[in-house]
Enzyme design. Structure first.
Site, PDB file in Angstrom:
ATOM      1  N   GLY A   1      22.248  -7.212 -13.786  1.00  0.00           N
ATOM      2  CA  GLY A   1      22.644  -7.773 -12.494  1.00  0.00           C
ATOM      3  C   GLY A   1      24.154  -8.014 -12.513  1.00  0.00           C
ATOM      4  O   GLY A   1      24.636  -8.441 -11.274  1.00  0.00           O
TER       5      GLY A   1
ATOM      6  N   CYS B   1      -2.124   0.305   8.618  1.00  0.00           N
ATOM      7  CA  CYS B   1      -1.623   1.541   8.866  1.00  0.00           C
ATOM      8  C   CYS B   1      -2.554   2.100   9.734  1.00  0.00           C
ATOM      9  O   CYS B   1      -3.619   2.579   9.561  1.00  0.00           O
ATOM     10  CB  CYS B   1      -1.446   2.287   7.577  1.00  0.00           C
TER      11      CYS B   1
ATOM     12  N   CYS C   1      -3.524   5.723   7.594  1.00  0.00           N
ATOM     13  CA  CYS C   1      -4.393   5.763   6.493  1.00  0.00           C
ATOM     14  C   CYS C   1      -4.942   4.534   6.356  1.00  0.00           C
ATOM     15  O   CYS C   1      -5.939   4.172   5.323  1.00  0.00           O
ATOM     16  CB  CYS C   1      -3.392   6.064   5.259  1.00  0.00           C
TER      17      CYS C   1
ATOM     18  N   CYS D   1       2.577   3.202   7.426  1.00  0.00           N
ATOM     19  CA  CYS D   1       3.044   3.064   6.440  1.00  0.00           C
ATOM     20  C   CYS D   1       4.573   3.643   6.347  1.00  0.00           C
ATOM     21  O   CYS D   1       4.709   4.569   6.836  1.00  0.00           O
ATOM     22  CB  CYS D   1       2.493   3.836   5.150  1.00  0.00           C
TER      23      CYS D   1
ATOM     24  N   CYS E   1       1.267   7.280   2.336  1.00  0.00           N
ATOM     25  CA  CYS E   1       0.634   7.313   3.662  1.00  0.00           C
ATOM     26  C   CYS E   1      -0.369   8.737   3.466  1.00  0.00           C
ATOM     27  O   CYS E   1      -1.435   8.950   3.420  1.00  0.00           O
ATOM     28  CB  CYS E   1       1.064   7.019   4.870  1.00  0.00           C
TER      29      CYS E   1
END
Lengths: 308, 260, 234
Positions: A40, A249, A252, A274, A280
């Site tokens: 970080g 979606c 899909c 997606c 997808c």
């Protein structure tokens, strides 16, 4: 070790392997090692000019160039998609300068460079995720002085991050930050996860793959080693939540992935698909169908429903 | 807890040099809880330099600043770690700037301005932070419905009161003020003085207030330090210094007040 | 009667640095004593230094020489050498002062100004405010003015607000600088009552009174400052 790529015109040496010279790659690797050692923490590095403009992923490209080897398989996504200009040109860049294999399949890639998404498919220990970062400093929003933000990181003075979240709730009734949502890494450093949607924040936590972040313009590198604790900041009475959609979606039928809205015509008809094109496509190959898939009859009622 | 007669702050032989030039020289004093010390003098007399050195913003060339911390007792503020010192500055101390823009975050709401110090010491409950901010807004006489407004929409007097609320929310024991009524017109000044005096009394605040306005000094401070060319030339009870000044410069200063 | 205040060999002179550093002697060798239950009038012609002396007793002016001891919290403290903290504490608990001038923050209501000395002593605000109401009523300040700042009042009204503020706490020692100067007969009578009440509870009082009637009515003795004027005995 000198690795070169042959100039296809006459067979002479054109570029060093993966464009950057070896000394530069060593410098970047040293920065990466430090970044991995201090999860970080933003490590400065001597960012190079790349043959693409700032904002097009020069940070991510330099990180990828420093870690990629001849046996790697590279996938590049932009907002989840493998087929956008930015993704295609970066993929071609490495195909040309490193002559590595490329793929659009998440599972096949050993290195995935991304702009603003994490693939839906769970990543593995043998994969590396490289993020392109525009603004690495999460405190910049409220504290423009770099000297001050460094001190705040050093002394763990992170109250300011919550000021931003407080403002969100005061204005919108909820935390309205939806992307670049700040996280606390390993209970120590507050980090900007790059402009990924907050939907992806939980995936960063305890991820098996190594995550590397490169900011080209600001010349900063930071990292999350595998299985690092990543917690999204929030309030006790306003806990962190990811986006949800009422729709599925259109292609899909997935209800668990990050959806992009696509406007279909001037009448306001729209559909959701997606954002992760590979995810997808895989689902469609497996036989999943959404209401707007081309082999599904698009009835008027469905159209209207979609327009709602 | 600190005993009432123990000093909260002890400044000893404080000197700040800028090369050969004197910022302030050989300043010593003590301050107790609930006590208001005024520092007066004309521009360039070293008031602000002294205030910065006392308030841990500028390490002095010589001398010590000791503070009675809540946990560790008397500590030299320049011997503390930077983390400790900054924690002290945003919890037990407060600093009210002359220009509220220097003390406020102008791009976040009044509520967030007040809440910042609470969040800085780890408060993570939005509801609590907000209601506390709201109650402080009331204490400095700003209407509740302004809680979500940006300070830039406030008048100068309101901004100054907001700055005070933002500073006092963590219940500091020592407050530094640099010309807090400086840029305000007279009627607004009066209101602020009244507010400050009430808060000082109710919260038992120790205050060091730098001002060039002797009327403000008289109304707010118990003790007065008169500075000239970086040195304290007179120091004592406020009314004694103003009504029976001993030093030539103080006499000049006092006799220069316009009477109305 | 127990002694409450004792000034010994006190001298005062002013040095005016802005006017060629000329030194103006006021008086020297002052011996003054004040006991509980008495009210001493400070006398002397105008300019003899009565007010100056009173201000010295309040530590508002410094002494050039000598000592002024005050019996405070069971101890004798010399206010010419005491720390500012001690002097503020003496003023808060022991030494009351009614000056001729009202110095207050603009905007603060009269009622709060009068109640303040009691609040500072730790009395709860309600009790203090009740007592402030009583005093303002006795001093005939109309109730409609109580919530206003006294800075808008007439001279006589301001003087009465000052008196109410000075008498609200039961100070063991009280200094009164012309408390009845701009008052009408009725209000003067009230002030005399207040002084009598203070005397009977054992306060030691020193006052400057411009008129003989008042002086004769309440004072148990007088003290002529003129005799200590520099050069007076040459």
């Amino acid at each position: 070790m000198e690795q070169t790529v042959k100039n296809p015109a006459d067979g002479t040496s054109a570029y060093n392997f993966a464009y950057l010279d070896e000394q530069t790659k060593r410098m970047i690797r040293r920065a990466l090692l430090k970044a991995v050692a201090i999860p970080g923490y933003q490590v400065p590095f001597a960012g190079r000019e790349m043959p693409m403009p700032y904002g097009w992923g020069t940070g991510g490209v330099q990180v990828t160039a420093a870690v990629i080897g001849p046996n790697d398989t590279l996938k590049v996504i932009d907002q989840g998609a493998d087929d956008t200009t930015n993704a295609v040109s970066i993929r071609q860049f490495f195909a040309k300068t490193a002559q590595v294999a490329t793929t659009e399949k998440t599972a096949e890639a050993s290195i995935i460079q991304t702009r603003h998404r994490i693939p839906e498919k769970e990543l593995r220990e043998d994969q590396v995720l490289v993020y392109q970062v525009p603004i690495p400093e999460p405190l910049r929003f409220l504290e423009p002085r770099e000297t001050e933000t460094r001190k705040m990181h050093a002394l763990e003075e992170y109250g300011l991050m919550h000021v931003k979240l407080y403002e969100d709730i005061a204005r919108h009734g909820h935390i309205a930050t939806t992307y670049a949502y700040p996280v606390m890494v390993d209970d120590r450093y507050v980090m900007d996860p790059s402009p990924t949607p907050k939907f992806d924040n939980p995936k960063m936590n305890d991820m098996a793959a190594l995550q590397l972040f490169g900011a080209g313009r600001e010349k900063r590198i930071y990292a999350l080693p595998p299985y690092t604790k990543v917690k999204s900041l929030d309030f006790d009475d306003h806990p962190f939540e990811v986006q949800t959609w009422e729709d599925e979606c259109g292609m899909c039928g997935a209800r668990d992935s990050y959806l992009d809205e696509v406007i279909l015509d001037d009448q306001g008809n729209r559909m959701f698909v997606c954002s992760d094109t590979d995810y997808c496509a895989e689902r469609q190959e497996a036989g999943h169908r959404g209401p707007q898939h081309h082999d599904q009859p698009l009835s008027n009622s469905k159209r209207e429903k979609a327009a709602e | 807890m600190t005993q009432i007669n123990e000093p909260l702050l002890r400044v000893d032989d404080l000197t700040m040099m800028y090369g050969d030039r004197i910022g302030c020289k050989d300043v010593s004093f003590e301050l107790r809880p609930g006590e208001v010390l005024g520092i007066v003098g004309e521009s360039g007399s070293g008031k602000s330099t002294l205030l910065r050195s006392i308030s841990a913003q500028q390490e002095p060339t010589k001398g010590t600043v000791e503070y009675q911390t809540r946990i560790d007792g008397i500590c030299d503020v320049y011997q503390m770690s930077e983390a400790q010192r900054r924690l002290l500055m945003r919890t037990d101390w407060a600093f009210v700037h002359q220009n509220p823009r220097d003390g406020l975050r102008m791009n976040v709401s009044a509520g967030a301005n007040i809440g910042e110090r609470m969040m800085a010491i780890g408060d993570r409950h939005y509801g609590n932070i907000r209601s506390n901010a709201d109650s402080w807004l009331g204490k400095v006489e700003i209407a509740s419905e302004r809680l979500d407004d940006l300070p830039s929409t406030f008048s100068g007097g309101m901004q100054q009161r907001l700055q005070i609320a933002r500073n006092l929310v963590t219940s500091p024991r020592l407050v530094f003020m640099d010309e807090p009524t400086g840029g305000l017109d007279v009627s607004v000044q009066a209101r602020l003085l009244d507010l400050l005096r009430g808060l000082v009394h109710d919260l038992n605040l120790a205050v060091i207030i730098v001002t060039h306005d002797l009327a403000v000094a008289r109304l707010l401070s118990h003790r007065l330090m008169v500075m000239q060319q970086g040195k304290v030339i007179e120091h004592g009870l406020t009314d004694q210094v103003l009504d029976d000044p001993q030093h030539a410069y103080t006499q000049l200063l006092v006799s220069s007040i316009l009477q109305n | 009667m127990s002694e409450m205040l004792h000034a010994k060999n006190v001298a005062k002179s002013f040095t005016l640095h802005t006017q060629g550093s000329v030194t103006i002697p006021v008086f020297e060798g002052v011996e003054f004593m004040l006991s509980a239950g008495e009210c001493i009038a400070l006398t002397g012609e105008s300019g003899s230094g009565k007010s100056t002396f009173m201000r010295m007793l309040y530590a508002n002016y410094t002494c050039s020489q000598g000592s002024i001891k005050v019996f405070h919290n069971g101890d004798w403290l010399d206010i010419t050498t005491a720390s500012p903290h001690s002097i503020l504490d003496i003023r808060k608990r022991t030494l009351g002062y009614v000056s001729q001038f009202l110095r207050v923050i603009p905007r603060v209501p009269t009622l709060d100004i009068v109640a303040e000395p009691l609040v500072a002593l730790g009395t709860d605000r309600e009790t203090a405010t009740d007592k402030a109401r009583d005093l303002l009523t006795r001093l005939r300040i109309p109730e409609r003015l109580w919530q206003l700042s006294p800075l808008t009042f007439s001279g006589g009204e301001q003087q009465r607000v000052n008196i109410a503020r000075g008498f609200i706490a039961d100070y063991p020692i009280m200094l009164l600088d012309e408390p009845t100067a701009s008052l009408d007969a009725q209000n003067r009578a009230t002030v005399l009552e207040l002084i009598e009440e203070a005397k009977s509870r054992g306060a030691a009082i020193a006052g400057i009174f411009h008129d003989h009637e008042t002086r004769d009515a309440v004072c148990t003795g007088s003290f002529d400052v003129t005799s200590f004027k520099v050069g007076a005995n040459d």
